[in-house]
Design a protein around this motif. Structure first.
Motif, PDB file in Angstrom:
ATOM      1  N   SER A  96     104.734  32.319  14.939  1.00 24.98           N
ATOM      2  CA  SER A  96     104.751  31.907  15.881  1.00 24.98           C
ATOM      3  C   SER A  96     106.035  30.589  15.848  1.00 24.98           C
ATOM      4  CB  SER A  96     103.404  31.636  16.915  1.00 24.98           C
ATOM      5  OG  SER A  96     102.444  30.469  15.727  1.00 24.98           O
ATOM      6  N   VAL A  97     105.756  30.281  13.923  1.00 23.18           N
ATOM      7  CA  VAL A  97     106.696  29.303  14.234  1.00 23.18           C
ATOM      8  C   VAL A  97     107.163  29.554  13.379  1.00 23.18           C
ATOM      9  CG1 VAL A  97     104.872  27.634  15.186  1.00 23.18           C
ATOM     10  CG2 VAL A  97     104.647  27.926  12.511  1.00 23.18           C
ATOM     11  N   ARG A  98     108.296  28.859  12.642  1.00 26.68           N
ATOM     12  CA  ARG A  98     109.404  28.444  11.260  1.00 26.68           C
ATOM     13  C   ARG A  98     108.482  28.722  10.426  1.00 26.68           C
ATOM     14  NH1 ARG A  98     113.187  32.171  13.293  1.00 26.68           N
ATOM     15  NH2 ARG A  98     113.761  30.870  14.971  1.00 26.68           N
ATOM     16  N   ILE A  99     108.396  28.737   9.430  1.00 26.70           N
ATOM     17  CA  ILE A  99     107.597  28.334   8.059  1.00 26.70           C
ATOM     18  C   ILE A  99     108.579  27.933   6.828  1.00 26.70           C
ATOM     19  CG2 ILE A  99     105.579  30.337   8.601  1.00 26.70           C
ATOM     20  CD1 ILE A  99     107.254  32.085   6.170  1.00 26.70           C
ATOM     21  N   SER A 100     110.030  27.798   7.720  1.00 30.17           N
ATOM     22  CA  SER A 100     111.208  27.554   6.570  1.00 30.17           C
ATOM     23  C   SER A 100     111.812  27.408   7.168  1.00 30.17           C
ATOM     24  CB  SER A 100     111.455  28.064   5.420  1.00 30.17           C
ATOM     25  OG  SER A 100     112.341  29.237   6.320  1.00 30.17           O
ATOM     26  N   SER A 101     112.609  25.910   6.992  1.00 24.84           N
ATOM     27  CA  SER A 101     113.687  25.219   7.772  1.00 24.84           C
ATOM     28  C   SER A 101     114.915  25.926   7.372  1.00 24.84           C
ATOM     29  CB  SER A 101     113.880  23.406   7.551  1.00 24.84           C
ATOM     30  OG  SER A 101     112.730  23.232   7.270  1.00 24.84           O
ATOM     31  N   ALA A 102     116.142  26.343   7.882  1.00 26.51           N
ATOM     32  CA  ALA A 102     117.592  26.825   7.545  1.00 26.51           C
ATOM     33  C   ALA A 102     118.176  25.609   7.605  1.00 26.51           C
ATOM     34  CB  ALA A 102     117.130  28.009   8.783  1.00 26.51           C
ATOM     35  N   THR A 103     119.356  25.801   6.817  1.00 33.40           N
ATOM     36  CA  THR A 103     120.255  24.285   7.071  1.00 33.40           C
ATOM     37  C   THR A 103     121.918  24.899   6.798  1.00 33.40           C
ATOM     38  OG1 THR A 103     119.109  22.791   6.660  1.00 33.40           O
ATOM     39  CG2 THR A 103     120.990  22.077   6.517  1.00 33.40           C
ATOM     40  N   ALA A 104     122.716  24.781   7.443  1.00 34.21           N
ATOM     41  CA  ALA A 104     123.902  25.398   6.724  1.00 34.21           C
ATOM     42  C   ALA A 104     125.006  24.745   5.734  1.00 34.21           C
ATOM     43  CB  ALA A 104     125.010  25.077   7.962  1.00 34.21           C
ATOM     44  N   ILE A 105     125.238  24.967   4.905  1.00 31.37           N
ATOM     45  CA  ILE A 105     125.538  24.460   3.781  1.00 31.37           C
ATOM     46  C   ILE A 105     127.288  24.915   3.836  1.00 31.37           C
ATOM     47  CG2 ILE A 105     123.693  25.185   2.255  1.00 31.37           C
ATOM     48  CD1 ILE A 105     125.012  28.326   1.024  1.00 31.37           C
ATOM     49  N   THR A 106     128.252  25.435   4.787  1.00 35.48           N
ATOM     50  CA  THR A 106     129.333  25.577   5.304  1.00 35.48           C
ATOM     51  C   THR A 106     129.287  25.868   6.673  1.00 35.48           C
ATOM     52  OG1 THR A 106     129.770  27.660   5.161  1.00 35.48           O
ATOM     53  CG2 THR A 106     129.837  26.433   2.813  1.00 35.48           C
ATOM     54  N   PRO A 107     131.045  25.233   6.426  1.00 38.63           N
ATOM     55  CA  PRO A 107     130.681  26.014   8.401  1.00 38.63           C
ATOM     56  C   PRO A 107     130.491  27.232   8.837  1.00 38.63           C
ATOM     57  CG  PRO A 107     132.722  24.418   7.650  1.00 38.63           C
ATOM     58  CD  PRO A 107     131.546  24.697   6.592  1.00 38.63           C
ATOM     59  N   THR A 108     129.543  27.274   9.510  1.00 41.33           N
ATOM     60  CA  THR A 108     129.057  28.969  10.052  1.00 41.33           C
ATOM     61  C   THR A 108     128.503  29.164  11.609  1.00 41.33           C
ATOM     62  OG1 THR A 108     127.140  27.734   7.969  1.00 41.33           O
ATOM     63  CG2 THR A 108     126.503  29.337   9.186  1.00 41.33           C
ATOM     64  N   THR A 109     128.991  30.391  11.397  1.00 39.82           N
ATOM     65  CA  THR A 109     128.967  30.688  12.362  1.00 39.82           C
ATOM     66  C   THR A 109     127.434  31.632  12.643  1.00 39.82           C
ATOM     67  OG1 THR A 109     131.442  30.894  12.671  1.00 39.82           O
ATOM     68  CG2 THR A 109     130.164  32.363  14.450  1.00 39.82           C
ATOM     69  N   LEU A 110     126.802  31.641  13.328  1.00 40.24           N
ATOM     70  CA  LEU A 110     124.979  32.438  13.815  1.00 40.24           C
ATOM     71  C   LEU A 110     125.549  33.933  14.819  1.00 40.24           C
ATOM     72  CD1 LEU A 110     122.605  30.430  13.205  1.00 40.24           C
ATOM     73  CD2 LEU A 110     124.244  32.146  11.486  1.00 40.24           C
ATOM     74  N   LEU A 111     125.123  34.719  14.942  1.00 44.55           N
ATOM     75  CA  LEU A 111     124.875  35.256  16.209  1.00 44.55           C
ATOM     76  C   LEU A 111     123.684  35.040  16.480  1.00 44.55           C
ATOM     77  CD1 LEU A 111     126.042  39.112  16.314  1.00 44.55           C
ATOM     78  CD2 LEU A 111     127.008  37.007  17.581  1.00 44.55           C
ATOM     79  N   VAL A 112     122.699  34.421  17.879  1.00 46.81           N
ATOM     80  CA  VAL A 112     121.618  34.184  17.891  1.00 46.81           C
ATOM     81  C   VAL A 112     120.840  35.147  19.083  1.00 46.81           C
ATOM     82  CG1 VAL A 112     119.883  32.694  19.087  1.00 46.81           C
ATOM     83  CG2 VAL A 112     122.025  32.198  17.831  1.00 46.81           C
ATOM     84  N   ILE A 113     119.653  35.930  18.700  1.00 50.90           N
ATOM     85  CA  ILE A 113     118.945  37.173  19.252  1.00 50.90           C
ATOM     86  C   ILE A 113     117.318  36.919  19.332  1.00 50.90           C
ATOM     87  CG2 ILE A 113     118.908  39.985  19.359  1.00 50.90           C
ATOM     88  CD1 ILE A 113     120.779  40.094  17.024  1.00 50.90           C
ATOM     89  N   GLU A 114     117.516  36.512  20.636  1.00 48.78           N
ATOM     90  CA  GLU A 114     116.120  35.649  21.189  1.00 48.78           C
ATOM     91  C   GLU A 114     114.821  37.111  21.015  1.00 48.78           C
ATOM     92  OE1 GLU A 114     113.964  37.940  23.470  1.00 48.78           O
ATOM     93  OE2 GLU A 114     112.640  35.676  22.851  1.00 48.78           O
ATOM     94  N   LYS A 115     114.312  36.944  20.577  1.00 46.81           N
ATOM     95  CA  LYS A 115     113.113  38.117  19.686  1.00 46.81           C
ATOM     96  C   LYS A 115     112.432  38.741  20.066  1.00 46.81           C
ATOM     97  CE  LYS A 115     108.662  35.091  19.845  1.00 46.81           C
ATOM     98  NZ  LYS A 115     107.730  34.693  18.727  1.00 46.81           N
ATOM     99  N   ASN A 116     112.142  38.816  21.879  1.00 46.96           N
ATOM    100  CA  ASN A 116     111.972  40.363  22.181  1.00 46.96           C
ATOM    101  C   ASN A 116     113.371  41.572  22.501  1.00 46.96           C
ATOM    102  OD1 ASN A 116     109.484  39.019  22.749  1.00 46.96           O
ATOM    103  ND2 ASN A 116     109.841  37.829  24.549  1.00 46.96           N
ATOM    104  N   GLU A 117     114.247  40.483  22.883  1.00 42.60           N
ATOM    105  CA  GLU A 117     115.892  41.612  22.553  1.00 42.60           C
ATOM    106  C   GLU A 117     116.204  42.265  21.489  1.00 42.60           C
ATOM    107  OE1 GLU A 117     119.476  43.601  24.346  1.00 42.60           O
ATOM    108  OE2 GLU A 117     117.648  42.638  25.297  1.00 42.60           O
ATOM    109  N   MET A 118     115.524  41.473  20.442  1.00 41.17           N
ATOM    110  CA  MET A 118     116.062  42.254  19.358  1.00 41.17           C
ATOM    111  C   MET A 118     114.190  43.571  18.878  1.00 41.17           C
ATOM    112  SD  MET A 118     117.500  41.941  15.980  1.00 41.17           S
ATOM    113  CE  MET A 118     117.825  42.522  14.861  1.00 41.17           C
ATOM    114  N   VAL A 119     113.111  43.158  19.594  1.00 42.45           N
ATOM    115  CA  VAL A 119     111.714  44.535  19.259  1.00 42.45           C
ATOM    116  C   VAL A 119     112.559  45.189  20.647  1.00 42.45           C
ATOM    117  CG1 VAL A 119     109.854  44.599  19.489  1.00 42.45           C
ATOM    118  CG2 VAL A 119     110.752  42.050  18.735  1.00 42.45           C
ATOM    119  N   ARG A 120     112.832  45.052  21.586  1.00 43.98           N
ATOM    120  CA  ARG A 120     113.341  46.438  22.299  1.00 43.98           C
ATOM    121  C   ARG A 120     114.711  47.177  21.674  1.00 43.98           C
ATOM    122  NH1 ARG A 120     117.612  47.052  25.375  1.00 43.98           N
ATOM    123  NH2 ARG A 120     118.822  46.304  24.852  1.00 43.98           N
ATOM    124  N   VAL A 121     115.870  46.847  21.268  1.00 45.70           N
ATOM    125  CA  VAL A 121     116.526  47.413  20.820  1.00 45.70           C
ATOM    126  C   VAL A 121     115.951  48.025  19.349  1.00 45.70           C
ATOM    127  CG1 VAL A 121     119.168  47.085  19.389  1.00 45.70           C
ATOM    128  CG2 VAL A 121     118.537  45.814  21.596  1.00 45.70           C
TER     129      VAL A 121
END
Length: 230
Positions: A96-121
């Motif tokens: 339910s919560v993040r178990i780690s931290s995520a940090t960009a190490i270079t300029p970074t582009t992400l696709l952000v997908i809501e978790k319920n949408e990912m489960v649906r697909v």
């Protein structure tokens, strides 16, 4: 081809990489999944340990460091991810919560997908689901290999393996010719040693022609010999 660890003699071996590589971007486009694009500058925090796990992220460009901090404030780098990798997928199950931290190490582009949408697909698009499961199993194997490497190999071999993996050595795609700006402190955190030891081995690798600094950190594939050497 990719580097793996051998439990019997603690010596990495080479095994073929699957020819039918997982091209998540193609599937994400074809299934019409709802997502948004997020861009991060170098060293910008993407999410922090303890944040709500509300979405899954896919790296289009750049690189991401995953790290954890213990109750005494000591940080450890647990993974460096690059284009084609997912992160935050644990939120689709029991996290339910993040178990780690995520940090960009270079300029970074992400696709952000809501978790319920990912489960649906994953439930409705079986080909995508099969490929995603296969991808995650491969990720788990890499995590196990990293743990074996940490437990049984010297810091010199761990550093050589980390540098090769950062260049995506062994992937079907073209390996990186230059490493992103990864500090010696970060490398030390990745392999569980001190910055002084990393500096010593980097100097040695440079003297032997395994790495170079012409316009950035260049990794020669011959660095693999350090891992294979008894």
């Amino acid at each position: 081809m990719k580097v793996t660890a051998n439990l019997r003699n603690n010596k990495p071996k080479i095994r073929p990489k699957e020819e039918n590589a997982f091209k998540a971007q193609v599937f994400l486009n074809s299934v019409g999944i709802k997502r948004r694009i997020a861009k991060y500058r170098r060293s910008q925090k993407i999410y922090s340990q303890g944040d709500p796990a509300t979405d899954v992220l896919y790296i289009q460009q750049g690189g991401v460091k995953l790290s954890v901090v213990n109750p005494f404030g000591k940080e450890a780098v647990v993974a460096i991810l690059g284009p084609g990798d997912f992160l935050g997928e644990g939120g689709m199950s029991f996290q339910s919560v993040r178990i780690s931290s995520a940090t960009a190490i270079t300029p970074t582009t992400l696709l952000v997908i809501e978790k319920n949408e990912m489960v649906r697909v994953l439930h409705t698009e079986h080909e995508f689901s099969d490929r995603f499961i296969s991808y995650m199993l491969s990720r788990n194997i890499r995590t196990e290999e990293a743990l074996i490497d940490q437990l049984f190999n010297s810091s010199e071999k761990r550093l050589a393996r980390a540098l090769l993996l950062l260049t995506r050595y062994g992937s079907k795609d073209e390996p990186l010719k230059w490493l992103p700006k990864v500090s010696q402190e970060m490398l030390a955190e990745m392999i569980g040693t001190t910055r002084t030891r990393v500096s010593f081995f980097m100097t040695k690798f440079r003297r032997l022609g395994f790495i170079g600094y012409d316009g950035g950190l260049h990794i020669n594939p011959s660095l693999l010999s350090v891992i294979l050497h008894e």
